[in-house]
Design a protein around this motif. Structure first.
Motif, mmCIF file in Angstrom:
data_model
loop_
_atom_site.group_PDB
_atom_site.id
_atom_site.type_symbol
_atom_site.label_atom_id
_atom_site.label_comp_id
_atom_site.label_asym_id
_atom_site.label_seq_id
_atom_site.Cartn_x
_atom_site.Cartn_y
_atom_site.Cartn_z
ATOM 1 N N MET A 138 27.320 -96.291 0.050
ATOM 2 C CA MET A 138 28.551 -95.500 0.100
ATOM 3 C C MET A 138 29.544 -95.966 -0.965
ATOM 4 O O MET A 138 29.699 -97.153 -1.213
ATOM 5 C CB MET A 138 29.178 -95.595 1.485
ATOM 6 C CG MET A 138 28.384 -94.906 2.585
ATOM 7 S SD MET A 138 28.307 -93.122 2.411
ATOM 8 C CE MET A 138 30.024 -92.678 2.617
ATOM 9 N N SER A 142 27.443 -98.077 7.630
ATOM 10 C CA SER A 142 27.724 -97.773 6.226
ATOM 11 C C SER A 142 29.201 -97.954 5.914
ATOM 12 O O SER A 142 29.657 -97.657 4.822
ATOM 13 C CB SER A 142 27.272 -96.355 5.861
ATOM 14 O OG SER A 142 27.932 -95.391 6.628
ATOM 15 N N SER A 143 29.948 -98.476 6.879
ATOM 16 C CA SER A 143 31.337 -98.866 6.583
ATOM 17 C C SER A 143 31.522 -100.342 6.856
ATOM 18 O O SER A 143 32.637 -100.840 6.827
ATOM 19 C CB SER A 143 32.311 -98.051 7.441
ATOM 20 O OG SER A 143 32.152 -98.325 8.816
ATOM 21 N N GLU A 152 31.995 -87.944 1.758
ATOM 22 C CA GLU A 152 30.691 -88.331 1.202
ATOM 23 C C GLU A 152 29.663 -88.554 2.304
ATOM 24 O O GLU A 152 28.522 -88.119 2.204
ATOM 25 C CB GLU A 152 30.834 -89.600 0.347
ATOM 26 C CG GLU A 152 29.505 -90.054 -0.243
ATOM 27 C CD GLU A 152 29.629 -91.297 -1.102
ATOM 28 O OE1 GLU A 152 28.703 -92.134 -1.059
ATOM 29 O OE2 GLU A 152 30.647 -91.443 -1.816
ATOM 30 N N LEU A 153 30.086 -89.225 3.368
ATOM 31 C CA LEU A 153 29.165 -89.523 4.469
ATOM 32 C C LEU A 153 28.543 -88.242 5.022
ATOM 33 O O LEU A 153 27.328 -88.154 5.223
ATOM 34 C CB LEU A 153 29.915 -90.263 5.581
ATOM 35 C CG LEU A 153 29.064 -90.674 6.779
ATOM 36 C CD1 LEU A 153 28.278 -91.938 6.449
ATOM 37 C CD2 LEU A 153 29.935 -90.914 8.011
ATOM 38 N N ASN A 180 29.729 -92.554 -8.929
ATOM 39 C CA ASN A 180 28.838 -93.005 -7.867
ATOM 40 C C ASN A 180 27.818 -93.973 -8.399
ATOM 41 O O ASN A 180 27.526 -93.999 -9.583
ATOM 42 C CB ASN A 180 28.130 -91.816 -7.223
ATOM 43 C CG ASN A 180 29.106 -90.920 -6.511
ATOM 44 O OD1 ASN A 180 29.625 -89.988 -7.099
ATOM 45 N ND2 ASN A 180 29.360 -91.197 -5.249
ATOM 46 N N GLU A 185 24.578 -94.119 10.846
ATOM 47 C CA GLU A 185 25.075 -94.537 9.530
ATOM 48 C C GLU A 185 24.178 -95.585 8.876
ATOM 49 O O GLU A 185 24.303 -95.861 7.678
ATOM 50 C CB GLU A 185 26.501 -95.070 9.643
ATOM 51 C CG GLU A 185 27.540 -93.992 9.824
ATOM 52 C CD GLU A 185 28.952 -94.546 9.786
ATOM 53 O OE1 GLU A 185 29.134 -95.666 9.262
ATOM 54 O OE2 GLU A 185 29.855 -93.870 10.286
ATOM 55 N N TRP A 223 35.714 -91.146 1.967
ATOM 56 C CA TRP A 223 34.446 -91.754 2.380
ATOM 57 C C TRP A 223 33.723 -90.854 3.391
ATOM 58 O O TRP A 223 32.512 -90.649 3.315
ATOM 59 C CB TRP A 223 34.754 -93.131 2.953
ATOM 60 C CG TRP A 223 33.608 -93.902 3.514
ATOM 61 C CD1 TRP A 223 32.826 -94.808 2.860
ATOM 62 C CD2 TRP A 223 33.128 -93.850 4.861
ATOM 63 N NE1 TRP A 223 31.888 -95.324 3.712
ATOM 64 C CE2 TRP A 223 32.040 -94.755 4.949
ATOM 65 C CE3 TRP A 223 33.499 -93.142 5.988
ATOM 66 C CZ2 TRP A 223 31.333 -94.951 6.124
ATOM 67 C CZ3 TRP A 223 32.785 -93.328 7.165
ATOM 68 C CH2 TRP A 223 31.720 -94.223 7.226
ATOM 69 N N GLN A 252 22.739 -95.002 5.425
ATOM 70 C CA GLN A 252 23.540 -94.982 4.202
ATOM 71 C C GLN A 252 24.204 -96.321 3.905
ATOM 72 O O GLN A 252 25.114 -96.381 3.069
ATOM 73 C CB GLN A 252 24.610 -93.880 4.315
ATOM 74 C CG GLN A 252 24.001 -92.495 4.466
ATOM 75 C CD GLN A 252 25.035 -91.420 4.297
ATOM 76 O OE1 GLN A 252 25.654 -91.294 3.256
ATOM 77 N NE2 GLN A 252 25.237 -90.630 5.331
ATOM 78 N N SER A 297 28.771 -86.490 -4.465
ATOM 79 C CA SER A 297 29.273 -85.800 -3.279
ATOM 80 C C SER A 297 30.196 -84.669 -3.707
ATOM 81 O O SER A 297 31.258 -84.900 -4.288
ATOM 82 C CB SER A 297 30.031 -86.779 -2.373
ATOM 83 O OG SER A 297 30.764 -86.062 -1.396
#
Length: 475
Positions: free
Chosen positions: A70, A318-319, A81-82, A475, A63, A78, A66, A450
Motif C-alpha cells: 500500500m 495492510s495498514s 487505493e485499498l 506507486n 487486508e 489509502w 495487500q 489506483s
C-alpha cells in the motif's frame, strides 16, 4: 472436554509472581494453588509464564493480501487505493482469516475482532467462509461485518465546494437484512463465534444505518463496533454533518454503551472523553496503523485517567502491516511516554497486559468470563517459554514480554480449555499448507495505479489545507 493441570507454572500476583498449579475442568479454571493433585493430563509449566489470552480487538483480515504494497498515504486516500484492489474471491477471504488467526495466536491472542470487509453480492458467503476459517483454527472469533450505506467520496469533508456523491450500491434496509440473517446463521457465542453490528463509522454511514444496528444489537444482545475519529478529516466531516463532535452525535442517537468498542479515537476533545467514560464505551487503540497512515497519536493516557476502558488492536494487515499483537501492545504502551511529561501516568508492562486481556473482555461484555486467570473463568490461556533467547536473561517476565522483542515465545495456547497451540505450533490446521497457498496465490509486485486515488487526491489536499500544487502519487 479434556481436563488438565498445568504444573509449576509462573503466574502474576498483585505485585510479584507465584509458582502454582492451575487445574482446568470442563473448559474453565477450577483451582489455582501450589501442589495440587493432577487432574487429567499433566502439563509441565516449569520456566514458563501463564497469562490470560489477549484480544486482537480490531482488525480486517482480508487486508492481508495487500500488506507491504500500500502506498504511503493518509487514510482517506489509502482507503481509495485499498478498495481498488480488495479481494473478490471467497477463497482469499478464507486464507487470510486463517492467517490472521494464526498470527494472532502466535503473538499471545486468543480472541480476534474481525471488522470483516464483505464482497459485494457475496456478503453472507464472505461471513460464512470467515466463520469456517476461525472455527477450524479454534480461535475465539468476533466477526463484525463491515457495513456502510454511503459511497467512498462521502467520507471526506466537503469544505467550501459543493460535493455530490454516487448513491451506495446497496440500500440501508438490504444491508441490515444481511446482518440480521448473519446473526441467525452464525451467531453462536457458546461455540466461540460471535456476530457484532459494525457500521464502519460516521464518515460512511447514515443515522438510519446506525439506528438499525442499535435495534439489532438490542434485540439480539449483540456487541457494537465501529471506527471513530481516526483522522483530522473525520473530525472536520463530523462538524459539517452534525454541527457537533462525532462522539456527541453518537451519544445522542444511542450508539455508545458498555458493549460498544470504538477503534482509533485519535481526535477527541475532553468533553468527548468524558462521554466515553460516562457511557462505559471501550477504546481500541491501534497505534501501528495510526502511525503508518499519519492519523495521529490517540490520547490514551487521558482516556485511562478519565476511567475509559482501553484495549489493543493490530488493525488490518495492510495498514500495520502485520498481526503481531505483542508488537502492537509494546508500541501502544511506550508511544505515550512522549505525550505526557508526568511519568507517573505512563503505562507499565503489567497495565499493558491487563489492557490487552481484561480490557478486551470488558469491551465485549465478557469480563465475567474471560480476561484474567481467575477461578470460574473460561480457560483462554497462553503459556510463554521463559527460556527463549529473546526473554533472557531472567529479570521481570512481563517486562521482557512487553518491552522486549519477543520472538517465537508462545509455547501453548488454549481456547475454552481446548489446546490449539503445542510446542509453538498451531495444531488444528496445517500451517505449512497455508503458507504455500498464500505464496502461490500472490506475486511479487511493486507498482500499481489506483484510479480512485487520482480521482480524490486534489479535493483531499484542498479541504485539508495542503498545497494544491503537488506531484502525483508514485506507486
Amino acid at each position: 472436554m479434556v481436563n488438565f493441570t498445568i504444573q509449576n507454572v509462573l503466574i502474576a500476583t498483585d505485585d510479584d509472581y507465584a509458582t502454582v498449579d492451575v487445574q482446568i475442568v470442563d473448559g474453565a479454571i477450577a483451582a489455582i494453588a501450589p501442589n495440587l493433585p493432577a487432574i487429567g493430563t499433566a502439563i509441565d509449566g516449569k520456566n514458563k509464564l501463564l497469562l490470560p489470552g489477549f484480544f486482537n480487538a480490531h482488525t480486517h483480515s482480508s487486508e492481508m493480501w495487500q500488506r507491504g504494497i500500500m502506498s504511503v498515504l493518509p487514510l482517506e486516500l489509502w482507503l481509495a487505493e485499498l478498495y481498488d484492489f480488495a479481494p473478490l474471491d471467497t477463497e482469499q477471504i478464507y486464507l487470510s482469516a486463517l492467517g490472521t488467526a494464526v498470527e494472532t495466536l502466535l503473538s499471545g491472542g486468543t480472541s480476534v475482532v474481525d471488522h470483516l470487509v464483505l464482497i459485494p453480492g457475496l456478503e453472507l458467503e464472505t461471513i460464512a467462509i470467515a466463520t469456517r476459517a476461525y472455527r477450524e483454527v479454534g480461535i475465539r472469533a468476533f466477526i463484525a461485518p463491515l457495513i456502510q450505506d454511503e459511497s467512498l467520496g462521502a467520507g471526506m469533508p466537503s469544505g467550501e465546494s459543493a460535493q455530490t456523491h454516487e448513491p451506495y450500491f446497496r440500500s440501508t434496509a438490504a444491508t441490515l437484512e444481511i446482518i440480521e440473517e448473519a446473526v441467525r446463521q452464525f451467531h453462536r457465542p457458546d461455540e466461540g463465534v460471535n456476530i457484532l453490528v459494525a457500521p464502519t463509522g460516521i464518515q460512511l454511514c447514515t443515522d438510519a444505518l446506525f439506528a438499525g444496528c442499535i435495534e439489532l444489537s438490542d434485540r439480539y444482545n449483540l456487541c457494537r463496533h465501529s471506527h471513530l475519529l481516526e483522522t483530522r478529516a473525520q473530525e472536520k466531516l463530523a462538524q459539517e454533518k452534525y454541527g457537533c463532535t462525532a462522539v456527541e452525535h453518537l451519544k445522542r442517537i444511542g450508539f455508545l454503551s458498555d458493549r460498544t468498542t470504538l477503534a482509533h479515537c485519535v481526535w477527541l476533545n475532553d468533553t468527548d472523553i468524558a462521554i466515553l467514560a460516562q457511557t462505559q464505551s471501550t477504546v481500541v487503540h491501534n497505534p501501528l496503523s495510526n502511525l503508518r497512515l499519519g492519523s495521529g497519536i490517540a490520547p490514551i493516557l487521558k482516556y485511562r485517567q478519565a476511567g475509559v476502558n482501553v484495549t489493543f488492536g493490530c488493525d488490518g494487515a495492510s495498514s500495520n502491516d502485520s498481526q503481531d499483537l505483542l508488537e502492537a501492545i509494546k508500541i501502544g504502551s511506550i508511544l505515550h511516554n512522549v505525550t505526557d511529561t508526568d511519568y507517573q501516568h505512563w503505562i507499565t508492562p503489567r497495565q499493558s497486559v491487563e489492557m490487552a486481556s481484561l480490557g478486551g473482555a470488558k469491551g465485549l461484555n465478557l469480563a465475567d468470563k474471560l480476561g484474567s486467570i481467575t477461578i470460574g473463568k473460561q480457560a483462554d490461556l497462553v503459556l510463554y517459554d521463559l527460556t527463549n533467547l529473546s526473554l533472557l536473561p531472567r529479570t521481570d517476565p512481563i517486562g521482557l514480554l512487553v518491552l522486549g522483542r519477543p520472538s517465537n515465545v508462545v509455547d501453548s495456547v488454549w481456547v475454552n480449555g481446548k489446546q490449539i497451540v503445542t510446542d509453538g505450533k498451531v495444531t488444528t490446521i496445517n500451517v505449512d499448507e497455508l503458507r504455500k497457498e498464500l505464496f502461490n496465490r500472490s506475486q511479487w509486485e511493486t507498482k500499481r495505479k489506483s484510479e480512485a486515488v487520482a480521482q480524490f487526491e486534489l479535493h483531499y489536499r484542498t479541504v485539508m489545507g495542503l498545497s494544491s500544487r503537488f506531484a502525483p502519487i508514485k506507486n
